[in-house]
Design a protein around this motif. Structure first.
Motif, PDB file in Angstrom:
ATOM      1  N   ASP A 125     -24.585 -37.502  14.535  1.00 33.02           N
ATOM      2  CA  ASP A 125     -23.555 -38.502  14.271  1.00 33.02           C
ATOM      3  C   ASP A 125     -22.749 -38.641  15.564  1.00 33.02           C
ATOM      4  OD1 ASP A 125     -21.164 -39.836  13.572  1.00 33.02           O
ATOM      5  OD2 ASP A 125     -21.166 -39.015  11.552  1.00 33.02           O
ATOM      6  N   THR A 147     -19.979 -39.658  16.184  1.00 30.39           N
ATOM      7  CA  THR A 147     -18.532 -39.454  16.057  1.00 30.39           C
ATOM      8  C   THR A 147     -18.187 -38.006  15.719  1.00 30.39           C
ATOM      9  OG1 THR A 147     -18.440 -40.029  13.687  1.00 30.39           O
ATOM     10  CG2 THR A 147     -18.263 -41.836  15.275  1.00 30.39           C
ATOM     11  N   MET A 148     -19.136 -37.073  15.883  1.00 32.95           N
ATOM     12  CA  MET A 148     -18.894 -35.669  15.528  1.00 32.95           C
ATOM     13  C   MET A 148     -18.873 -34.753  16.749  1.00 32.95           C
ATOM     14  SD  MET A 148     -20.867 -35.080  11.903  1.00 32.95           S
ATOM     15  CE  MET A 148     -20.070 -33.482  11.709  1.00 32.95           C
ATOM     16  N   GLY A 149     -18.304 -35.223  17.857  1.00 27.42           N
ATOM     17  CA  GLY A 149     -18.092 -34.341  18.998  1.00 27.42           C
ATOM     18  C   GLY A 149     -18.935 -34.628  20.216  1.00 27.42           C
ATOM     19  N   VAL A 173     -25.999 -42.973  12.105  1.00 31.29           N
ATOM     20  CA  VAL A 173     -25.685 -41.676  11.508  1.00 31.29           C
ATOM     21  C   VAL A 173     -26.944 -41.191  10.798  1.00 31.29           C
ATOM     22  CG1 VAL A 173     -24.236 -40.434   9.865  1.00 31.29           C
ATOM     23  CG2 VAL A 173     -23.254 -42.274  11.269  1.00 31.29           C
ATOM     24  N   LEU A 192     -21.448 -28.477  13.829  1.00 31.97           N
ATOM     25  CA  LEU A 192     -21.203 -29.235  12.607  1.00 31.97           C
ATOM     26  C   LEU A 192     -22.135 -30.434  12.483  1.00 31.97           C
ATOM     27  CD1 LEU A 192     -17.301 -29.145  12.339  1.00 31.97           C
ATOM     28  CD2 LEU A 192     -18.969 -27.920  10.927  1.00 31.97           C
ATOM     29  N   ASN A 193     -22.670 -30.938  13.616  1.00 38.61           N
ATOM     30  CA  ASN A 193     -23.663 -32.006  13.532  1.00 38.61           C
ATOM     31  C   ASN A 193     -24.840 -31.570  12.667  1.00 38.61           C
ATOM     32  OD1 ASN A 193     -23.497 -34.527  15.687  1.00 38.61           O
ATOM     33  ND2 ASN A 193     -22.239 -32.780  16.307  1.00 38.61           N
ATOM     34  N   ASP A 207     -23.775 -30.640   8.901  1.00 38.94           N
ATOM     35  CA  ASP A 207     -23.555 -31.820   8.065  1.00 38.94           C
ATOM     36  C   ASP A 207     -24.883 -32.424   7.620  1.00 38.94           C
ATOM     37  OD1 ASP A 207     -21.744 -33.900   6.966  1.00 38.94           O
ATOM     38  OD2 ASP A 207     -22.711 -35.189   8.458  1.00 38.94           O
ATOM     39  N   TYR A 208     -25.826 -32.479   8.534  1.00 42.94           N
ATOM     40  CA  TYR A 208     -27.147 -33.034   8.221  1.00 42.94           C
ATOM     41  C   TYR A 208     -27.878 -32.144   7.221  1.00 42.94           C
ATOM     42  CZ  TYR A 208     -31.671 -35.270   9.372  1.00 42.94           C
ATOM     43  OH  TYR A 208     -32.863 -35.950   9.333  1.00 42.94           O
TER      44      TYR A 208
END
Length: 276
Positions: free
Chosen positions: A160, A162-164, A183, A209-210, A213-214
């Motif tokens: 994503d 937008t996740m860093g 995403v 966290l990428n 989250d997936y």
């Protein structure tokens, strides 16, 4: 072993053609095997470059386990902005070329593994689900049936934008006009292929966290996944061995187990297909 290099008509801004590199097994009278499974590796590099020497060693590692292996470059931020979906179209064309040459290159199209590290992980995960994304296929004149794969390996992936990663909001417009379109978890369908993922807690460049989250979405959708979160290691470890180490911290015996774990996992999908 035969090494091939295939040039595409698509070029970088400097005029250099995009290139697919492959390491092919070849049949012989002394070999019972006449076709080999495919591993198509999509490198990272921040959408600015790829490191062909590192990619060679990753491809050769899986070649030595019984794959015919491929990797390619794709369009970078210096070629156009916003960049996406150009690199996704490039790797889709790469997979199409691989499948189209299956007979000539002695490939088993029904055992195709996509693999991607870092931002290449985002491209690989999107490519894995591209055959079911009818809107994208239609918009870009692609045929889903020719882009199918059967397994996915992700190493310290971006999932994503937008996740860093990228690290500053100012970089986003260079990469995608609408980051929400890319995403990875939003592309998942019940047809998603079995997936193996690994990363490290201390990555430092792509937040773990990428992947988490997936993986969480895969589990919620009851999709097959194996996930390994190693306790320590920097970004860009690749094989985590001397062969791909850019600095001493990239060589870590514990993290290097990921390759063997991935081969074990693939043998569970396709019993006795690969050397351990």
């Amino acid at each position: 072993m035969q090494k091939i290099q295939y040039d595409f008509t698509t070029k970088h801004r400097n005029g250099q053609a995009l290139q697919l590199t492959g390491f092919l097994h070849e049949p012989g009278a002394h070999l019972p095997q006449q076709q080999w499974p495919i591993l198509f590796f999509i490198p990272g590099g921040g959408l600015t470059h790829i490191e062909a020497d590192v990619d060679d060693n990753i491809a050769l590692a899986f070649y030595n386990h019984g794959f015919s292996t491929f990797y390619m470059d794709y369009r970078f931020r210096s070629d156009q902005q916003p960049l996406l979906p150009a690199p996704l179209l490039d790797v889709a064309n790469g997979l199409q070329v691989i499948h189209d040459h299956a007979a000539t290159w002695h490939l088993d199209n029904d055992k195709t593994v996509l693999a991607g590290f870092s931002i290449g992980g985002l491209l690989a995960s999107l490519l894995a689900d591209l055959p079911e994304n009818q809107q994208f296929l239609s918009e870009h004149g692609l045929t889903g049936s020719t882009l199918k794969s059967q397994a996915l390996i992700l190493g310290y992936p971006v999932t994503d934008l937008t996740m860093g990663w990228p690290h500053t909001p100012a970089e986003l417009p260079e990469i995608a006009a609408d980051p929400a379109l890319y995403v990875a978890k939003n592309w998942l369908t019940p047809q998603h292929v079995p997936t193996f993922i690994w990363n490290t807690v201390t990555d430092g460049a792509v937040p773990p966290l990428n992947a988490l989250d997936y993986v969480t979405t895969l589990v919620k959708m009851d999709l097959p996944v194996e996930y390994h979160l190693f306790h320590h290691g920097p970004h860009g470890m690749a094989l985590a061995t001397k062969a791909t180490a850019r600095k001493p911290a990239h060589q870590e015996a514990h993290v290097a187990h990921w390759t063997g774990l991935a081969i074990e996992w693939l043998n569970a999908l396709w019993p006795n297909s690969f050397s351990d």
